[in-house]
Design an enzyme around this catalytic site. Structure first.
Site, PDB file in Angstrom:
ATOM      1  N   PHE A 170      85.621  -1.082  25.094  1.00 26.09           N
ATOM      2  CA  PHE A 170      85.414   0.078  24.231  1.00 26.09           C
ATOM      3  C   PHE A 170      85.737   1.342  25.010  1.00 26.09           C
ATOM      4  CE2 PHE A 170      82.823  -3.400  22.933  1.00 26.09           C
ATOM      5  CZ  PHE A 170      82.943  -3.430  21.547  1.00 26.09           C
ATOM      6  N   LYS A 171      86.692   2.091  24.523  1.00 20.99           N
ATOM      7  CA  LYS A 171      87.038   3.382  25.121  1.00 20.99           C
ATOM      8  C   LYS A 171      86.375   4.457  24.262  1.00 20.99           C
ATOM      9  CE  LYS A 171      90.999   6.344  26.231  1.00 20.99           C
ATOM     10  NZ  LYS A 171      92.435   6.577  25.956  1.00 20.99           N
ATOM     11  N   ILE A 172      85.345   5.096  24.824  1.00 22.69           N
ATOM     12  CA  ILE A 172      84.538   6.043  24.058  1.00 22.69           C
ATOM     13  C   ILE A 172      84.974   7.467  24.404  1.00 22.69           C
ATOM     14  CG2 ILE A 172      82.216   6.837  23.528  1.00 22.69           C
ATOM     15  CD1 ILE A 172      82.807   3.933  22.659  1.00 22.69           C
TER      16      ILE A 172
END
Length: 309
Positions: A170-172
């Site tokens: 997950f790239k937040i």
């Protein structure tokens, strides 16, 4: 924090810019030099065809050429994440299958969106990623970015991580990224294999404190970002803080002033690539903005300004 102790991928995975000639054609010779520089500068891996790669100005045929050219040129030196975002579930799945067949280590995919108003609700987003997962055998990174205009709650992301086989990274990049990363890790536990920072590392230190194990930044100075991430990973937070403070003016200039043009401007200044122009209709960087970028970078002496000398 209940996270995997040995995620498959961690560290600094910058986005490679797409290089063009003055007339807007693909410049594959510069592209290969760009990749060689990024590897020499210490990238743990590389992401291609992302928004900072100007993926939205590329034809499908060009995407294919770039994916094949870059993966063949990398030749296993580092893992490569290929962005395969598309509104259509079927098109995204087919792009992803081809990328996997060419050697992609991971896929990065934004939720379905188009323009300012075309969005789909959570059940369709869940099914989109589930069908994508069924089509491939490599990890999927969900890119949670404001550009999509799609709200993805930490609870929904954690549920997808637990219910969809290959959704694991997950790239937040949303506001309050550190808080969201912390909540995602709390809710998702060991299903959250890779909680990652993005947005050119502007929030990198708080995100590391929240549990981020990867950083997807701009491509121009992975050597600088490595100093922060590596110090933090070995438990030396004081050095990580000092390096973050030292590199933050350049990170800020890229994030707030230059955007996706920063990497190419620095690479052109250092002789890595032949042309820094974006593809029309994107405007070129203002000369004063560029001058400020180069001045800020020179104070840090990054490899990008020395690599081709």
């Amino acid at each position: 924090m209940n996270q995997p102790t040995s995620p498959r991928y961690r560290g600094v995975f910058p986005v490679a810019p797409t290089t063009f000639t003055d007339t807007g054609a693909l410049d594959l010779a510069s592209q290969k030099r760009c990749i060689d520089f990024m590897i020499d500068a210490g990238s743990n891996g590389i992401c291609i065809l992302a928004n900072f790669s100007e993926q939205f100005v590329l034809s499908d045929d060009e995407r294919e050429v770039l994916t094949r050219t870059i993966l063949e040129h990398v030749d296993g030196r580092v893992p490569v994440i290929v962005t395969t975002t598309h509104f259509s579930t079927a098109v995204c799945a087919e792009r992803s299958r081809r990328a996997q067949a060419m050697g992609a280590a991971m896929l990065m995919v934004m939720p379905p969106y188009h323009g300012a108003t075309f969005r789909v609700p959570e059940p369709q987003i869940h099914e989109f990623y589930a069908r994508l997962s069924d089509a491939v055998d490599i990890p999927i990174m969900i890119q949670d970015a404001p550009a999509s205009g799609t709200v993805l709650s930490a609870a929904f992301l954690a549920r997808m991580a637990n219910e969809i086989e290959h959704v694991a990274y997950f790239k937040i990049e949303t506001a309050g990224a550190a808080s969201k990363l912390r909540e995602l890790i709390r809710l998702g536990g060991s299903a959250i294999e890779g909680p990652w920072d993005g947005e050119e590392a502007i929030t990198l230190l708080p995100d590391l404190d929240a549990g981020a194990t990867g950083a997807m930044t701009g491509g121009a100075y992975p050597d600088g970002i490595r100093l922060i991430v590596d110090a933090y990973a070995r438990g030396d937070r004081e050095t990580a803080v000092a390096e973050y403070q030292r590199w933050l003016p350049l990170i800020n200039h890229e994030n707030r002033q230059c955007g996706l043009l920063a990497a190419k401007a620095l690479m052109k200044e250092g002789g890595v690539i032949a042309c820094e122009a974006p593809r029309h209709p994107l405007p070129a960087m203002h000369p004063d903005t560029r001058a400020g970028l180069i001045e800020t970078a020179r104070r840090l002496d990054p490899l990008v300004l020395r690599w081709s000398k």
